[in-house]
Enzyme design. Structure first.
Site, PDB file in Angstrom:
ATOM      1  N   PHE A 184      -7.485  -4.670   6.499  1.00 54.60           N
ATOM      2  CA  PHE A 184      -7.259  -4.098   5.164  1.00 54.60           C
ATOM      3  C   PHE A 184      -7.515  -5.101   4.037  1.00 54.60           C
ATOM      4  CE2 PHE A 184      -3.954  -1.818   7.833  1.00 54.60           C
ATOM      5  CZ  PHE A 184      -4.757  -0.712   8.049  1.00 54.60           C
TER       6      PHE A 184
ATOM      7  N   PHE B  19       0.824  -1.211   0.000  1.00 53.47           N
ATOM      8  CA  PHE B  19       0.000   0.000   0.000  1.00 53.47           C
ATOM      9  C   PHE B  19       0.864   1.271   0.000  1.00 53.47           C
ATOM     10  CE2 PHE B  19      -1.408   2.879   3.457  1.00 53.47           C
ATOM     11  CZ  PHE B  19      -2.576   3.390   2.917  1.00 53.47           C
TER      12      PHE B  19
ATOM     13  N   LYS C  17      -5.545 -16.731  20.056  1.00 53.42           N
ATOM     14  CA  LYS C  17      -4.397 -16.597  20.966  1.00 53.42           C
ATOM     15  C   LYS C  17      -3.935 -15.156  21.083  1.00 53.42           C
ATOM     16  CE  LYS C  17      -1.327 -16.117  17.511  1.00 53.42           C
ATOM     17  NZ  LYS C  17      -0.656 -14.871  17.171  1.00 53.42           N
TER      18      LYS C  17
ATOM     19  N   LYS D 292      -4.093 -13.151  10.800  1.00 50.96           N
ATOM     20  CA  LYS D 292      -4.763 -13.817  11.927  1.00 50.96           C
ATOM     21  C   LYS D 292      -5.741 -12.857  12.586  1.00 50.96           C
ATOM     22  CE  LYS D 292      -0.776 -16.855  12.812  1.00 50.96           C
ATOM     23  NZ  LYS D 292       0.452 -17.062  13.579  1.00 50.96           N
TER      24      LYS D 292
ATOM     25  N   ASP E  84       1.417 -21.669  19.006  1.00 53.38           N
ATOM     26  CA  ASP E  84       1.360 -20.240  18.669  1.00 53.38           C
ATOM     27  C   ASP E  84       1.013 -19.399  19.903  1.00 53.38           C
ATOM     28  OD1 ASP E  84       1.606 -18.064  17.042  1.00 53.38           O
ATOM     29  OD2 ASP E  84      -0.181 -18.441  15.849  1.00 53.38           O
TER      30      ASP E  84
ATOM     31  N   SER F 202       5.087 -18.448  14.502  1.00 49.37           N
ATOM     32  CA  SER F 202       5.941 -17.966  13.412  1.00 49.37           C
ATOM     33  C   SER F 202       6.130 -16.457  13.510  1.00 49.37           C
ATOM     34  CB  SER F 202       5.316 -18.355  12.070  1.00 49.37           C
ATOM     35  OG  SER F 202       3.924 -18.113  12.069  1.00 49.37           O
TER      36      SER F 202
ATOM     37  N   SER G  65       6.361  -9.972  19.842  1.00 47.75           N
ATOM     38  CA  SER G  65       4.929 -10.054  19.507  1.00 47.75           C
ATOM     39  C   SER G  65       4.278  -8.676  19.566  1.00 47.75           C
ATOM     40  CB  SER G  65       4.221 -10.996  20.488  1.00 47.75           C
ATOM     41  OG  SER G  65       2.841 -10.686  20.535  1.00 47.75           O
TER      42      SER G  65
ATOM     43  N   ALA H   1       7.717 -13.226  12.848  1.00 47.11           N
ATOM     44  CA  ALA H   1       8.468 -12.888  11.631  1.00 47.11           C
ATOM     45  C   ALA H   1       9.939 -12.557  11.913  1.00 47.11           C
ATOM     46  CB  ALA H   1       7.782 -11.707  10.940  1.00 47.11           C
TER      47      ALA H   1
ATOM     48  N   ASN I 225       1.040  -8.231  19.777  1.00 43.30           N
ATOM     49  CA  ASN I 225      -0.040  -8.286  20.760  1.00 43.30           C
ATOM     50  C   ASN I 225       0.499  -8.128  22.176  1.00 43.30           C
ATOM     51  OD1 ASN I 225      -2.745  -8.931  19.368  1.00 43.30           O
ATOM     52  ND2 ASN I 225      -1.250 -10.179  18.278  1.00 43.30           N
TER      53      ASN I 225
HETATM   54  N1  LIG Z   1       4.440 -10.056  12.392  1.00 47.45           N
HETATM   55  C1  LIG Z   1       4.377 -11.360  12.682  1.00 47.45           C
HETATM   56  O1  LIG Z   1       5.303 -11.919  13.294  1.00 47.45           O
HETATM   57  C2  LIG Z   1       3.199 -12.172  12.269  1.00 47.45           C
HETATM   58  C3  LIG Z   1       2.006 -11.574  11.897  1.00 47.45           C
HETATM   59  N2  LIG Z   1       0.928 -12.354  11.552  1.00 47.45           N
HETATM   60  C4  LIG Z   1      -0.303 -11.727  11.092  1.00 47.45           C
HETATM   61  O2  LIG Z   1      -0.028 -11.047   9.881  1.00 47.45           O
HETATM   62  C5  LIG Z   1      -0.855  -9.903   9.718  1.00 47.45           C
HETATM   63  C6  LIG Z   1       0.019  -8.703   9.429  1.00 47.45           C
HETATM   64  O3  LIG Z   1       0.803  -8.453  10.570  1.00 47.45           O
HETATM   65  P1  LIG Z   1       2.156  -7.619  10.523  1.00 47.45           P
HETATM   66  O4  LIG Z   1       2.920  -7.885   9.288  1.00 47.45           O
HETATM   67  O5  LIG Z   1       2.803  -7.858  11.836  1.00 47.45           O
HETATM   68  O6  LIG Z   1       1.600  -6.127  10.458  1.00 47.45           O
HETATM   69  P2  LIG Z   1       2.447  -4.777  10.482  1.00 47.45           P
HETATM   70  O7  LIG Z   1       1.857  -3.938  11.564  1.00 47.45           O
HETATM   71  O8  LIG Z   1       3.893  -5.054  10.513  1.00 47.45           O
HETATM   72  O9  LIG Z   1       2.151  -4.151   9.060  1.00 47.45           O
HETATM   73  C7  LIG Z   1       1.038  -3.388   8.804  1.00 47.45           C
HETATM   74  C8  LIG Z   1       0.947  -3.242   7.298  1.00 47.45           C
HETATM   75  O10 LIG Z   1      -0.333  -2.752   6.949  1.00 47.45           O
HETATM   76  C9  LIG Z   1      -0.145  -1.735   5.976  1.00 47.45           C
HETATM   77  N3  LIG Z   1      -1.260  -0.816   5.864  1.00 47.45           N
HETATM   78  C10 LIG Z   1      -1.564   0.261   6.618  1.00 47.45           C
HETATM   79  N4  LIG Z   1      -2.688   0.838   6.149  1.00 47.45           N
HETATM   80  C11 LIG Z   1      -3.089   0.113   5.084  1.00 47.45           C
HETATM   81  C12 LIG Z   1      -4.182   0.207   4.170  1.00 47.45           C
HETATM   82  N5  LIG Z   1      -5.103   1.150   4.285  1.00 47.45           N
HETATM   83  N6  LIG Z   1      -4.268  -0.723   3.204  1.00 47.45           N
HETATM   84  C13 LIG Z   1      -3.373  -1.695   3.083  1.00 47.45           C
HETATM   85  N7  LIG Z   1      -2.309  -1.835   3.900  1.00 47.45           N
HETATM   86  C14 LIG Z   1      -2.181  -0.936   4.901  1.00 47.45           C
HETATM   87  C15 LIG Z   1       1.097  -1.056   6.486  1.00 47.45           C
HETATM   88  O11 LIG Z   1       1.589  -0.176   5.517  1.00 47.45           O
HETATM   89  P3  LIG Z   1       2.220   1.252   5.955  1.00 47.45           P
HETATM   90  O12 LIG Z   1       3.612   1.167   5.539  1.00 47.45           O
HETATM   91  O13 LIG Z   1       1.447   2.255   5.182  1.00 47.45           O
HETATM   92  O14 LIG Z   1       2.032   1.463   7.417  1.00 47.45           O
HETATM   93  C16 LIG Z   1       1.963  -2.277   6.729  1.00 47.45           C
HETATM   94  O15 LIG Z   1       2.481  -2.809   5.547  1.00 47.45           O
HETATM   95  C17 LIG Z   1      -1.672  -9.806  11.016  1.00 47.45           C
HETATM   96  O16 LIG Z   1      -2.922 -10.383  10.798  1.00 47.45           O
HETATM   97  C18 LIG Z   1      -0.890 -10.668  12.017  1.00 47.45           C
HETATM   98  O17 LIG Z   1      -1.735 -11.256  12.977  1.00 47.45           O
HETATM   99  C19 LIG Z   1       1.000 -13.718  11.518  1.00 47.45           C
HETATM  100  C20 LIG Z   1       2.156 -14.348  11.864  1.00 47.45           C
HETATM  101  C21 LIG Z   1       3.336 -13.636  12.273  1.00 47.45           C
HETATM  102  O1  LIG Z   2       1.008 -14.666  15.153  1.00 46.58           O
HETATM  103  C1  LIG Z   2       2.149 -14.389  15.417  1.00 46.58           C
HETATM  104  C2  LIG Z   2       3.217 -15.406  15.536  1.00 46.58           C
HETATM  105  O2  LIG Z   2       2.792 -16.677  15.194  1.00 46.58           O
HETATM  106  C3  LIG Z   2       2.575 -12.989  15.630  1.00 46.58           C
HETATM  107  O3  LIG Z   2       1.773 -12.378  16.536  1.00 46.58           O
HETATM  108  P1  LIG Z   2       1.846 -10.790  16.742  1.00 46.58           P
HETATM  109  O4  LIG Z   2       0.864 -10.207  15.771  1.00 46.58           O
HETATM  110  O5  LIG Z   2       1.452 -10.612  18.180  1.00 46.58           O
HETATM  111  O6  LIG Z   2       3.258 -10.343  16.495  1.00 46.58           O
END
Ligand SMILES: NC(=O)C1=CN([C@@H]2O[C@H](COP(=O)(O)OP(=O)(O)OC[C@H]3O[C@@H](n4cnc5c(N)ncnc54)[C@H](OP(=O)(O)O)[C@@H]3O)[C@@H](O)[C@H]2O)C=CC1
Ligand SMILES: O=C(CO)COP(=O)(O)O
Length: 328
Positions: free
Chosen positions: A83, A31, A187, A104, A241, A134, A251, A136, A253
């Site tokens: 989003f 985005f 979770k 998630k 997880d 997992s 994390s 990241a 959360n």
């Molecule tokens: N991080 C992790 O370790 C893990 C995360 N998850 C899951 O993955 C998903 C993403 O998490 P995570 O990567 O941590 O999130 P982040 O908070 O790191 O990233 C948020 C993202 O959303 C984007 N964004 C903001 N506004 C919009 C919009 N209007 N439209 C589209 N994109 C937008 C941001 O872009 P901008 O640069 O503009 O802010 C950024 O790329 C969640 O559901 C989480 O539960 C699952 C496993 C592991």
């Molecule tokens: O789901 C996750 C790891 O498996 C990551 O969780 P957070 O969104 O809390 O970072």
């Protein structure tokens, strides 16, 4: 293999990095144009994956019409749940393109999980939920990590193993999409809760052990009422997880819980984390869902009252202690 990733936040950037390191062709949609430019020119994402050199073979665009969907082997969704519908609704997907959800969360307006939304938007595409403990920042740094690929399609599960498996990453298989997805969603609420109360003097590892045990029991009872298999909750995508997310300093959360405990407002937390952690909205969605299904979630209720300021930390601990006196 050729992969399209939607979302280059923390998770999407880490997934793009490990898949490109595994030799796959990765094209990503993001985005934020500044993130796209930094990735294409400097091969990094300093906002969401600082200090990681991303492979030069990863390409990014903010124009979804440029995505090479026709030649892709999988479309991987790594956006925060709120989003997803607005981002994907305008896309036309080739009928045979498998969708892999790693997000998630739930839609607070209709209670849909991300997989349910994806199924509604793209009824002709095969779906997998890729979940498990997992974090990241850990798996991109080479920490041993196991994912669970939940799907009714065995060849999609095998493609995911082919994409991810290497010396530190493994993919296990499940057919319980509902259980694997709900474990990863629910979770987050308990990780957020443990982030808040984890600083309290009474909250040592004995406390965390009891907290996570109650959390797992509640997650399982609601998920089973919603169609999940109970045994899934003994596996990576649920207990695994829950432990990783609730105890990891990486994390989102847990971090959001810690910031709430420090007295930051939601606006201040959003500014610091970029996006509010999924568990916050999920908690408000999960409690009415539990009521609909006739399931009680006393620990989730205590966490919700604490977040809403209707309970002090001391009274949360008294309430939690009372729960431990109830027969299991
Ligand atoms: N991080 C992790 O370790 C893990 C995360 N998850 C899951 O993955 C998903 C993403 O998490 P995570 O990567 O941590 O999130 P982040 O908070 O790191 O990233 C948020 C993202 O959303 C984007 N964004 C903001 N506004 C919009 C919009 N209007 N439209 C589209 N994109 C937008 C941001 O872009 P901008 O640069 O503009 O802010 C950024 O790329 C969640 O559901 C989480 O539960 C699952 C496993 C592991
Ligand atoms: O789901 C996750 C790891 O498996 C990551 O969780 P957070 O969104 O809390 O970072």
């Amino acid at each position: 293999m050729n992969v399209v990733i939607v979302g280059l936040g923390n998770l999407g950037s880490a997934v793009a990095t490990v898949l490109a390191r595994n030799g796959h062709q990765v094209m990503a949609w993001e985005f934020n144009q500044a993130v796209v430019d930094e990735l294409n020119q400097q091969h990094s994402n300093s906002a969401y994956l600082p200090a990681v050199a991303m492979p030069k073979t990863i390409a990014a665009t903010s124009d979804s019409q440029q995505l090479p969907l026709a030649g892709a082997d999988a479309l991987i969704i790594t956006l925060p749940s709120r989003f997803i519908e607005q981002t994907l609704a305008g896309l036309t997907l080739p009928a045979g393109l498998p969708i892999v959800n790693m997000s998630k969360g739930m839609n607070p307006e209709n209670g849909e999980t991300v997989c349910q939304t994806l199924q509604r938007l793209f009824p002709n595409n095969t779906l997998a939920q890729l979940s498990g403990p997992s974090i990241a920042n850990e798996f991109v740094a080479g920490v041993i990590t196991a994912f669970v690929a939940a799907s009714s399609c065995h060849s999609l599960q095998q493609s995911l193993a082919q994409l991810f498996n290497n010396d530190s990453l493994s993919v296990q298989f499940s057919t319980d999409i509902v259980g694997v997805e709900l474990g990863g969603i629910f979770k987050n609420c308990y990780a957020l809760g443990l982030g808040i109360v984890g600083q309290h003097a009474v909250a040592g590892l004995n406390f965390s052990g009891a907290f996570l045990t109650l959390a797992l029991q509640e997650m399982r009872s609601l998920a089973v009422a919603m169609g999940a298999q109970a045994s899934t909750f003994d596996g990576l995508a649920c207990i695994g997880d829950l432990i990783a997310t609730a105890l990891s300093d990486n994390s989102h959360n847990r971090k959001m819980g810690q910031l709430l405990a420090q007295g930051l407002s939601l606006a201040q937390i959003e500014q610091q984390l970029g996006v509010l952690a999924e568990g916050y909205k999920t908690l408000a969605t999960m409690l009415p869902l539990a009521q609909q299904h006739g399931v009680t979630l006393p620990l989730a209720q205590l966490i919700n009252e604490l977040i809403e300021g209707r309970l002090s930390l001391d009274n949360f601990c008294k309430g939690f202690n009372a729960l431990l006196k109830s027969p299991c």
